[in-house]
Design a protein around this motif. Structure first.
Motif, PDB file in Angstrom:
ATOM      1  N   MET A  86       0.843  -1.201   0.000  1.00 40.58           N
ATOM      2  CA  MET A  86       0.000   0.000   0.000  1.00 40.58           C
ATOM      3  C   MET A  86       0.878   1.250   0.000  1.00 40.58           C
ATOM      4  SD  MET A  86      -2.913   1.189   2.759  1.00 40.58           S
ATOM      5  CE  MET A  86      -1.760   1.299   4.119  1.00 40.58           C
ATOM      6  N   ILE A  87       0.728   2.107  -1.009  1.00 39.94           N
ATOM      7  CA  ILE A  87       1.526   3.319  -1.046  1.00 39.94           C
ATOM      8  C   ILE A  87       1.000   4.294  -0.004  1.00 39.94           C
ATOM      9  CG2 ILE A  87       2.143   3.040  -3.469  1.00 39.94           C
ATOM     10  CD1 ILE A  87      -0.019   5.001  -4.200  1.00 39.94           C
ATOM     11  N   TYR A  88       1.819   5.278   0.350  1.00 36.99           N
ATOM     12  CA  TYR A  88       1.465   6.132   1.475  1.00 36.99           C
ATOM     13  C   TYR A  88       0.245   7.004   1.194  1.00 36.99           C
ATOM     14  CZ  TYR A  88       3.256  10.834   0.183  1.00 36.99           C
ATOM     15  OH  TYR A  88       3.453  12.068  -0.360  1.00 36.99           O
ATOM     16  N   THR A  89      -0.080   7.249  -0.073  1.00 31.47           N
ATOM     17  CA  THR A  89      -1.275   8.044  -0.348  1.00 31.47           C
ATOM     18  C   THR A  89      -2.528   7.337   0.157  1.00 31.47           C
ATOM     19  OG1 THR A  89      -1.276   7.106  -2.580  1.00 31.47           O
ATOM     20  CG2 THR A  89      -0.339   9.311  -2.320  1.00 31.47           C
ATOM     21  N   ASN A  90      -2.570   6.035   0.018  1.00 31.85           N
ATOM     22  CA  ASN A  90      -3.705   5.280   0.556  1.00 31.85           C
ATOM     23  C   ASN A  90      -3.719   5.339   2.082  1.00 31.85           C
ATOM     24  OD1 ASN A  90      -4.430   4.536  -2.039  1.00 31.85           O
ATOM     25  ND2 ASN A  90      -3.329   2.578  -1.954  1.00 31.85           N
ATOM     26  N   SER A  96       8.554  13.643   5.281  1.00 30.79           N
ATOM     27  CA  SER A  96       7.903  13.477   6.588  1.00 30.79           C
ATOM     28  C   SER A  96       6.722  12.524   6.488  1.00 30.79           C
ATOM     29  CB  SER A  96       7.427  14.835   7.120  1.00 30.79           C
ATOM     30  OG  SER A  96       8.521  15.694   7.384  1.00 30.79           O
ATOM     31  N   LEU A  97       5.934  12.654   5.420  1.00 30.22           N
ATOM     32  CA  LEU A  97       4.806  11.741   5.215  1.00 30.22           C
ATOM     33  C   LEU A  97       5.284  10.308   5.022  1.00 30.22           C
ATOM     34  CD1 LEU A  97       2.577  13.900   2.838  1.00 30.22           C
ATOM     35  CD2 LEU A  97       2.025  13.243   5.184  1.00 30.22           C
ATOM     36  N   VAL A  98       6.388  10.145   4.298  1.00 31.01           N
ATOM     37  CA  VAL A  98       6.925   8.804   4.070  1.00 31.01           C
ATOM     38  C   VAL A  98       7.423   8.190   5.384  1.00 31.01           C
ATOM     39  CG1 VAL A  98       8.799   7.515   2.960  1.00 31.01           C
ATOM     40  CG2 VAL A  98       7.540   9.247   1.660  1.00 31.01           C
ATOM     41  N   ILE A  99       8.140   8.981   6.183  1.00 33.92           N
ATOM     42  CA  ILE A  99       8.669   8.469   7.450  1.00 33.92           C
ATOM     43  C   ILE A  99       7.529   8.107   8.396  1.00 33.92           C
ATOM     44  CG2 ILE A  99       9.971   9.073   9.529  1.00 33.92           C
ATOM     45  CD1 ILE A  99      11.769  10.795   7.751  1.00 33.92           C
ATOM     46  N   ALA A 100       6.545   8.985   8.510  1.00 38.84           N
ATOM     47  CA  ALA A 100       5.408   8.704   9.402  1.00 38.84           C
ATOM     48  C   ALA A 100       4.657   7.464   8.950  1.00 38.84           C
ATOM     49  CB  ALA A 100       4.481   9.918   9.446  1.00 38.84           C
ATOM     50  N   TYR A 101       4.518   7.299   7.645  1.00 35.80           N
ATOM     51  CA  TYR A 101       3.876   6.099   7.105  1.00 35.80           C
ATOM     52  C   TYR A 101       4.691   4.855   7.463  1.00 35.80           C
ATOM     53  CZ  TYR A 101       3.176   2.554   3.434  1.00 35.80           C
ATOM     54  OH  TYR A 101       3.004   1.375   2.746  1.00 35.80           O
ATOM     55  N   LEU A 146       6.661   4.413   9.935  1.00 32.77           N
ATOM     56  CA  LEU A 146       6.587   4.163  11.376  1.00 32.77           C
ATOM     57  C   LEU A 146       5.167   3.881  11.846  1.00 32.77           C
ATOM     58  CD1 LEU A 146       9.011   6.988  12.646  1.00 32.77           C
ATOM     59  CD2 LEU A 146       9.501   4.548  12.389  1.00 32.77           C
ATOM     60  N   GLU A 147       4.215   3.897  10.902  1.00 35.13           N
ATOM     61  CA  GLU A 147       2.803   3.639  11.196  1.00 35.13           C
ATOM     62  C   GLU A 147       2.256   4.617  12.236  1.00 35.13           C
ATOM     63  OE1 GLU A 147       2.287  -0.479  12.167  1.00 35.13           O
ATOM     64  OE2 GLU A 147       2.795  -1.161  10.140  1.00 35.13           O
ATOM     65  N   GLU A 148       2.653   5.883  12.094  1.00 32.41           N
ATOM     66  CA  GLU A 148       2.153   6.932  12.981  1.00 32.41           C
ATOM     67  C   GLU A 148       0.807   7.442  12.478  1.00 32.41           C
ATOM     68  OE1 GLU A 148       3.416   8.044  15.766  1.00 32.41           O
ATOM     69  OE2 GLU A 148       5.268   6.880  15.747  1.00 32.41           O
ATOM     70  N   GLY A 149      -0.005   7.940  13.397  1.00 28.74           N
ATOM     71  CA  GLY A 149      -1.309   8.472  13.009  1.00 28.74           C
ATOM     72  C   GLY A 149      -1.246   9.892  12.491  1.00 28.74           C
ATOM     73  N   ARG A 150      -0.193  10.615  12.854  1.00 21.79           N
ATOM     74  CA  ARG A 150       0.003  11.986  12.395  1.00 21.79           C
ATOM     75  C   ARG A 150       1.503  12.239  12.244  1.00 21.79           C
ATOM     76  NH1 ARG A 150      -3.106  16.101  16.201  1.00 21.79           N
ATOM     77  NH2 ARG A 150      -3.199  17.387  14.306  1.00 21.79           N
TER      78      ARG A 150
END
Length: 310
Positions: free
Chosen positions: A1-5, A239-244, A246-250
Protein backbone atom coordinates in the motif's frame (compact mmCIF):
# COMPACT_ATOMS: atom_id res chain seq x y z
CA UNK A 1 0.00 0.00 0.00
CA UNK A 2 1.53 3.32 -1.05
CA UNK A 3 1.47 6.13 1.48
CA UNK A 4 -1.28 8.04 -0.35
CA UNK A 5 -3.71 5.28 0.56
CA UNK A 6 -2.44 5.27 4.13
CA UNK A 7 -3.16 9.00 4.51
CA UNK A 8 -6.36 8.92 2.46
CA UNK A 9 -4.95 11.09 -0.34
CA UNK A 10 -5.74 11.03 -4.04
CA UNK A 11 -2.19 11.85 -5.12
CA UNK A 12 1.16 12.96 -3.73
CA UNK A 13 0.35 16.45 -2.42
CA UNK A 14 3.94 17.64 -2.43
CA UNK A 15 5.06 16.11 -5.71
CA UNK A 16 6.81 18.07 -8.44
CA UNK A 17 4.22 17.44 -11.15
CA UNK A 18 2.84 21.01 -11.29
CA UNK A 19 -0.81 19.99 -11.07
CA UNK A 20 -2.96 23.11 -11.49
CA UNK A 21 -4.98 22.26 -8.39
CA UNK A 22 -1.88 22.30 -6.18
CA UNK A 23 -0.93 25.89 -7.02
CA UNK A 24 -1.31 28.07 -3.92
CA UNK A 25 -1.76 31.75 -4.87
CA UNK A 26 0.13 33.40 -2.04
CA UNK A 27 0.04 37.18 -1.88
CA UNK A 28 3.51 37.51 -3.37
CA UNK A 29 2.87 35.07 -6.23
CA UNK A 30 -0.51 36.63 -7.05
CA UNK A 31 1.00 40.13 -7.28
CA UNK A 32 3.88 38.93 -9.47
CA UNK A 33 1.50 37.09 -11.82
CA UNK A 34 -0.73 40.15 -12.11
CA UNK A 35 2.21 42.44 -12.92
CA UNK A 36 3.69 40.11 -15.54
CA UNK A 37 0.29 39.27 -17.05
CA UNK A 38 -0.28 42.97 -17.71
CA UNK A 39 3.22 43.70 -19.07
CA UNK A 40 3.36 40.67 -21.36
CA UNK A 41 -0.24 41.03 -22.48
CA UNK A 42 0.31 44.65 -23.50
CA UNK A 43 3.24 43.65 -25.69
CA UNK A 44 5.69 45.63 -23.59
CA UNK A 45 8.83 43.88 -24.87
CA UNK A 46 10.97 41.98 -22.37
CA UNK A 47 10.21 41.37 -18.70
CA UNK A 48 12.24 39.49 -16.11
CA UNK A 49 11.32 37.48 -13.03
CA UNK A 50 14.02 37.20 -10.38
CA UNK A 51 14.05 34.84 -7.41
CA UNK A 52 16.29 32.39 -5.58
CA UNK A 53 16.33 28.72 -6.45
CA UNK A 54 13.17 26.82 -5.56
CA UNK A 55 11.00 29.87 -4.92
CA UNK A 56 8.54 29.01 -7.71
CA UNK A 57 9.59 31.06 -10.76
CA UNK A 58 9.02 28.23 -13.22
CA UNK A 59 5.59 27.49 -11.72
CA UNK A 60 4.55 31.12 -12.15
CA UNK A 61 5.85 31.13 -15.72
CA UNK A 62 3.99 27.94 -16.60
CA UNK A 63 0.74 29.42 -15.24
CA UNK A 64 1.23 32.50 -17.41
CA UNK A 65 2.08 30.36 -20.43
CA UNK A 66 -1.14 28.37 -19.99
CA UNK A 67 -3.16 31.58 -19.76
CA UNK A 68 -1.65 33.09 -22.91
CA UNK A 69 -1.93 29.83 -24.84
CA UNK A 70 -5.63 29.68 -23.94
CA UNK A 71 -5.92 33.24 -25.26
CA UNK A 72 -4.60 31.97 -28.64
CA UNK A 73 -1.06 33.26 -28.32
CA UNK A 74 1.85 31.32 -29.77
CA UNK A 75 3.96 30.40 -26.74
CA UNK A 76 7.21 28.60 -26.08
CA UNK A 77 9.03 27.60 -22.90
CA UNK A 78 12.80 27.06 -23.07
CA UNK A 79 14.37 25.52 -19.93
CA UNK A 80 17.75 27.17 -20.53
CA UNK A 81 19.79 29.28 -22.95
CA UNK A 82 21.79 26.41 -24.45
CA UNK A 83 19.91 26.37 -27.77
CA UNK A 84 19.65 28.83 -30.62
CA UNK A 85 17.19 30.35 -33.07
CA UNK A 86 16.26 26.96 -34.50
CA UNK A 87 15.37 25.70 -31.02
CA UNK A 88 13.15 28.74 -30.39
CA UNK A 89 11.36 28.17 -33.70
CA UNK A 90 10.92 24.46 -32.92
CA UNK A 91 9.37 25.30 -29.54
CA UNK A 92 6.97 27.76 -31.16
CA UNK A 93 6.07 25.74 -34.25
CA UNK A 94 7.69 22.32 -34.86
CA UNK A 95 6.33 22.16 -38.43
CA UNK A 96 7.87 25.50 -39.37
CA UNK A 97 11.19 24.43 -37.84
CA UNK A 98 11.13 21.18 -39.85
CA UNK A 99 10.87 23.18 -43.07
CA UNK A 100 13.92 25.32 -42.28
CA UNK A 101 16.94 24.40 -44.45
CA UNK A 102 19.46 22.21 -42.69
CA UNK A 103 22.91 23.61 -42.04
CA UNK A 104 21.62 27.08 -41.16
CA UNK A 105 21.18 28.73 -37.76
CA UNK A 106 17.48 29.16 -38.36
CA UNK A 107 17.63 32.84 -37.43
CA UNK A 108 16.32 34.04 -40.78
CA UNK A 109 13.43 31.58 -40.64
CA UNK A 110 12.62 32.62 -37.08
CA UNK A 111 12.64 36.31 -38.01
CA UNK A 112 10.30 35.66 -40.96
CA UNK A 113 8.07 33.55 -38.78
CA UNK A 114 7.72 36.34 -36.20
CA UNK A 115 7.16 38.95 -38.91
CA UNK A 116 4.36 36.79 -40.34
CA UNK A 117 2.77 36.47 -36.90
CA UNK A 118 2.92 40.25 -36.49
CA UNK A 119 1.19 40.80 -39.84
CA UNK A 120 -1.52 38.35 -38.80
CA UNK A 121 -1.85 40.10 -35.43
CA UNK A 122 -0.86 36.82 -33.78
CA UNK A 123 1.02 37.62 -30.54
CA UNK A 124 3.97 35.48 -29.48
CA UNK A 125 5.38 34.79 -26.01
CA UNK A 126 8.79 33.22 -25.38
CA UNK A 127 9.76 32.20 -21.82
CA UNK A 128 13.41 31.44 -21.09
CA UNK A 129 14.40 29.83 -17.77
CA UNK A 130 17.68 29.58 -15.86
CA UNK A 131 19.15 32.63 -17.61
CA UNK A 132 21.78 33.21 -14.92
CA UNK A 133 23.46 29.96 -16.01
CA UNK A 134 24.15 31.23 -19.55
CA UNK A 135 27.61 30.27 -20.74
CA UNK A 136 27.74 33.08 -23.28
CA UNK A 137 25.70 35.95 -24.66
CA UNK A 138 24.85 34.68 -28.14
CA UNK A 139 21.40 33.40 -27.19
CA UNK A 140 20.57 36.59 -25.28
CA UNK A 141 21.80 38.72 -28.18
CA UNK A 142 19.44 36.79 -30.44
CA UNK A 143 16.51 37.54 -28.15
CA UNK A 144 17.48 41.20 -27.95
CA UNK A 145 17.43 41.38 -31.75
CA UNK A 146 14.13 39.54 -32.09
CA UNK A 147 12.29 41.90 -29.76
CA UNK A 148 12.75 44.67 -32.33
CA UNK A 149 10.61 42.91 -34.96
CA UNK A 150 7.26 44.62 -35.49
CA UNK A 151 4.59 45.33 -38.12
CA UNK A 152 3.21 48.85 -38.41
CA UNK A 153 4.56 49.59 -34.96
CA UNK A 154 3.02 46.47 -33.39
CA UNK A 155 5.57 44.28 -31.59
CA UNK A 156 5.66 40.67 -32.67
CA UNK A 157 7.13 39.28 -29.51
CA UNK A 158 6.90 39.41 -25.73
CA UNK A 159 9.73 37.80 -23.76
CA UNK A 160 9.87 36.62 -20.15
CA UNK A 161 13.27 35.83 -18.66
CA UNK A 162 13.59 33.80 -15.46
CA UNK A 163 16.64 33.63 -13.24
CA UNK A 164 18.42 34.19 -9.97
CA UNK A 165 20.15 37.44 -9.02
CA UNK A 166 23.15 36.64 -11.23
CA UNK A 167 20.87 36.99 -14.28
CA UNK A 168 21.45 40.74 -14.10
CA UNK A 169 25.17 40.25 -14.83
CA UNK A 170 24.42 38.01 -17.81
CA UNK A 171 22.02 40.57 -19.28
CA UNK A 172 24.54 43.34 -18.73
CA UNK A 173 27.05 41.39 -20.82
CA UNK A 174 24.52 41.11 -23.67
CA UNK A 175 24.71 44.72 -24.92
CA UNK A 176 23.24 46.02 -21.66
CA UNK A 177 20.07 43.95 -22.21
CA UNK A 178 19.18 44.51 -18.54
CA UNK A 179 18.68 48.23 -19.17
CA UNK A 180 16.01 47.35 -21.73
CA UNK A 181 13.83 45.41 -19.30
CA UNK A 182 10.45 47.08 -19.01
CA UNK A 183 9.30 45.11 -15.97
CA UNK A 184 11.45 43.58 -13.25
CA UNK A 185 9.49 41.36 -10.88
CA UNK A 186 10.86 39.59 -7.81
CA UNK A 187 9.33 36.44 -6.34
CA UNK A 188 10.22 36.37 -2.65
CA UNK A 189 10.08 33.36 -0.30
CA UNK A 190 6.77 32.80 1.46
CA UNK A 191 6.06 34.33 4.84
CA UNK A 192 5.52 31.98 7.80
CA UNK A 193 1.77 32.47 7.48
CA UNK A 194 1.85 31.73 3.75
CA UNK A 195 3.97 28.62 4.34
CA UNK A 196 1.40 27.21 6.79
CA UNK A 197 -1.39 27.97 4.35
CA UNK A 198 0.64 26.35 1.57
CA UNK A 199 0.95 23.09 3.53
CA UNK A 200 -2.76 22.95 4.30
CA UNK A 201 -3.84 23.90 0.78
CA UNK A 202 -1.65 21.25 -0.87
CA UNK A 203 -2.98 18.57 1.48
CA UNK A 204 -6.58 19.59 0.89
CA UNK A 205 -6.05 19.58 -2.87
CA UNK A 206 -4.97 15.94 -2.58
CA UNK A 207 -8.13 15.11 -0.63
CA UNK A 208 -6.97 15.34 2.99
CA UNK A 209 -9.84 15.37 5.47
CA UNK A 210 -7.76 15.16 8.63
CA UNK A 211 -5.04 17.09 10.40
CA UNK A 212 -2.10 15.05 9.15
CA UNK A 213 0.54 17.49 10.42
CA UNK A 214 0.26 18.65 14.02
CA UNK A 215 0.58 22.39 14.54
CA UNK A 216 4.07 21.97 15.99
CA UNK A 217 5.08 19.78 13.03
CA UNK A 218 3.86 22.41 10.58
CA UNK A 219 5.82 25.03 12.52
CA UNK A 220 8.98 22.92 12.14
CA UNK A 221 8.44 22.70 8.38
CA UNK A 222 8.04 26.48 8.22
CA UNK A 223 11.22 27.01 10.23
CA UNK A 224 13.44 24.59 8.31
CA UNK A 225 12.16 25.43 4.80
CA UNK A 226 12.66 29.20 5.20
CA UNK A 227 9.66 29.88 2.99
CA UNK A 228 11.06 28.15 -0.11
CA UNK A 229 8.24 26.11 -1.73
CA UNK A 230 10.64 23.49 -3.09
CA UNK A 231 12.02 22.86 0.40
CA UNK A 232 8.51 22.75 1.90
CA UNK A 233 7.62 20.09 -0.67
CA UNK A 234 10.74 18.02 -0.02
CA UNK A 235 10.38 18.21 3.73
CA UNK A 236 6.65 17.43 3.81
CA UNK A 237 6.99 14.60 1.31
CA UNK A 238 9.74 12.86 3.30
CA UNK A 239 7.90 13.48 6.59
CA UNK A 240 4.81 11.74 5.21
CA UNK A 241 6.92 8.80 4.07
CA UNK A 242 8.67 8.47 7.45
CA UNK A 243 5.41 8.70 9.40
CA UNK A 244 3.88 6.10 7.10
CA UNK A 245 6.87 3.78 7.60
CA UNK A 246 6.59 4.16 11.38
CA UNK A 247 2.80 3.64 11.20
CA UNK A 248 2.15 6.93 12.98
CA UNK A 249 -1.31 8.47 13.01
CA UNK A 250 0.00 11.99 12.40
CA UNK A 251 3.21 13.73 11.43
CA UNK A 252 4.88 14.91 14.64
CA UNK A 253 7.59 17.56 15.04
CA UNK A 254 10.11 14.81 15.79
CA UNK A 255 9.37 13.20 12.42
CA UNK A 256 9.83 16.53 10.64
CA UNK A 257 13.19 16.88 12.40
CA UNK A 258 14.22 13.41 11.18
CA UNK A 259 13.30 14.41 7.62
CA UNK A 260 15.08 17.75 7.93
CA UNK A 261 18.25 16.01 9.14
CA UNK A 262 18.12 13.61 6.20
CA UNK A 263 17.73 16.53 3.77
CA UNK A 264 20.42 18.65 5.46
CA UNK A 265 17.89 21.35 6.27
CA UNK A 266 18.56 21.55 10.00
CA UNK A 267 20.36 24.66 11.27
CA UNK A 268 24.08 23.96 11.89
CA UNK A 269 23.71 24.03 15.68
CA UNK A 270 21.03 21.34 15.56
CA UNK A 271 22.48 19.09 12.86
CA UNK A 272 24.51 16.93 15.25
CA UNK A 273 21.66 16.73 17.75
CA UNK A 274 18.95 15.47 15.40
CA UNK A 275 20.20 12.79 13.09
CA UNK A 276 18.27 10.00 11.42
CA UNK A 277 17.49 7.34 12.56
CA UNK A 278 17.68 8.69 16.11
CA UNK A 279 14.67 10.95 16.75
CA UNK A 280 15.01 14.16 18.71
CA UNK A 281 13.90 14.24 22.33
CA UNK A 282 10.14 14.66 22.60
CA UNK A 283 8.89 18.22 22.36
CA UNK A 284 5.66 19.00 24.24
CA UNK A 285 2.81 18.77 21.80
CA UNK A 286 -0.93 18.39 21.93
CA UNK A 287 -1.88 14.76 22.69
CA UNK A 288 -1.82 12.93 19.36
CA UNK A 289 -4.59 10.54 20.38
CA UNK A 290 -6.96 13.25 21.56
CA UNK A 291 -9.91 14.10 19.30
CA UNK A 292 -9.88 17.62 20.75
CA UNK A 293 -6.20 17.91 19.83
CA UNK A 294 -6.94 16.97 16.20
CA UNK A 295 -9.66 19.57 16.06
CA UNK A 296 -7.36 22.25 17.50
CA UNK A 297 -4.73 21.63 14.84
CA UNK A 298 -7.35 21.72 12.11
CA UNK A 299 -8.87 24.91 13.48
CA UNK A 300 -5.51 26.73 13.52
CA UNK A 301 -4.65 25.79 9.93
CA UNK A 302 -8.23 26.30 8.74
CA UNK A 303 -8.13 29.83 10.13
CA UNK A 304 -5.03 30.54 8.04
CA UNK A 305 -6.70 29.07 4.94
CA UNK A 306 -9.75 31.30 5.42
CA UNK A 307 -7.64 34.47 5.18
CA UNK A 308 -7.31 36.00 1.68
CA UNK A 309 -4.25 34.83 -0.22
CA UNK A 310 -3.80 38.11 -2.02
Amino acid sequence: MIYTNYWGLGFHPFGNDNRPETFVPTRTAALVIAKLRYALGMGMGTSALFGEAGVGKTRVARILQAEFTAARWRTAYLPNTLGGARDILAALDPEAAALAPSGTSGLGELERYLADRARENQPVLIIVDDVQASRGVEFLETLRTLQNIDHDGVKALSILLLGQAAMDRRLEQASHFNSQLLVRAVLDPMTDEESRLYILARLKAAGSRQGIFTKQAADRVVKFSKGIPRQVNRLCELSLVIAYGLEEGRVSPEIVEMAAADLDLLPPGEASFFRWPHPAPAVPDEPAESADSDADGEDILATLAAEPAG
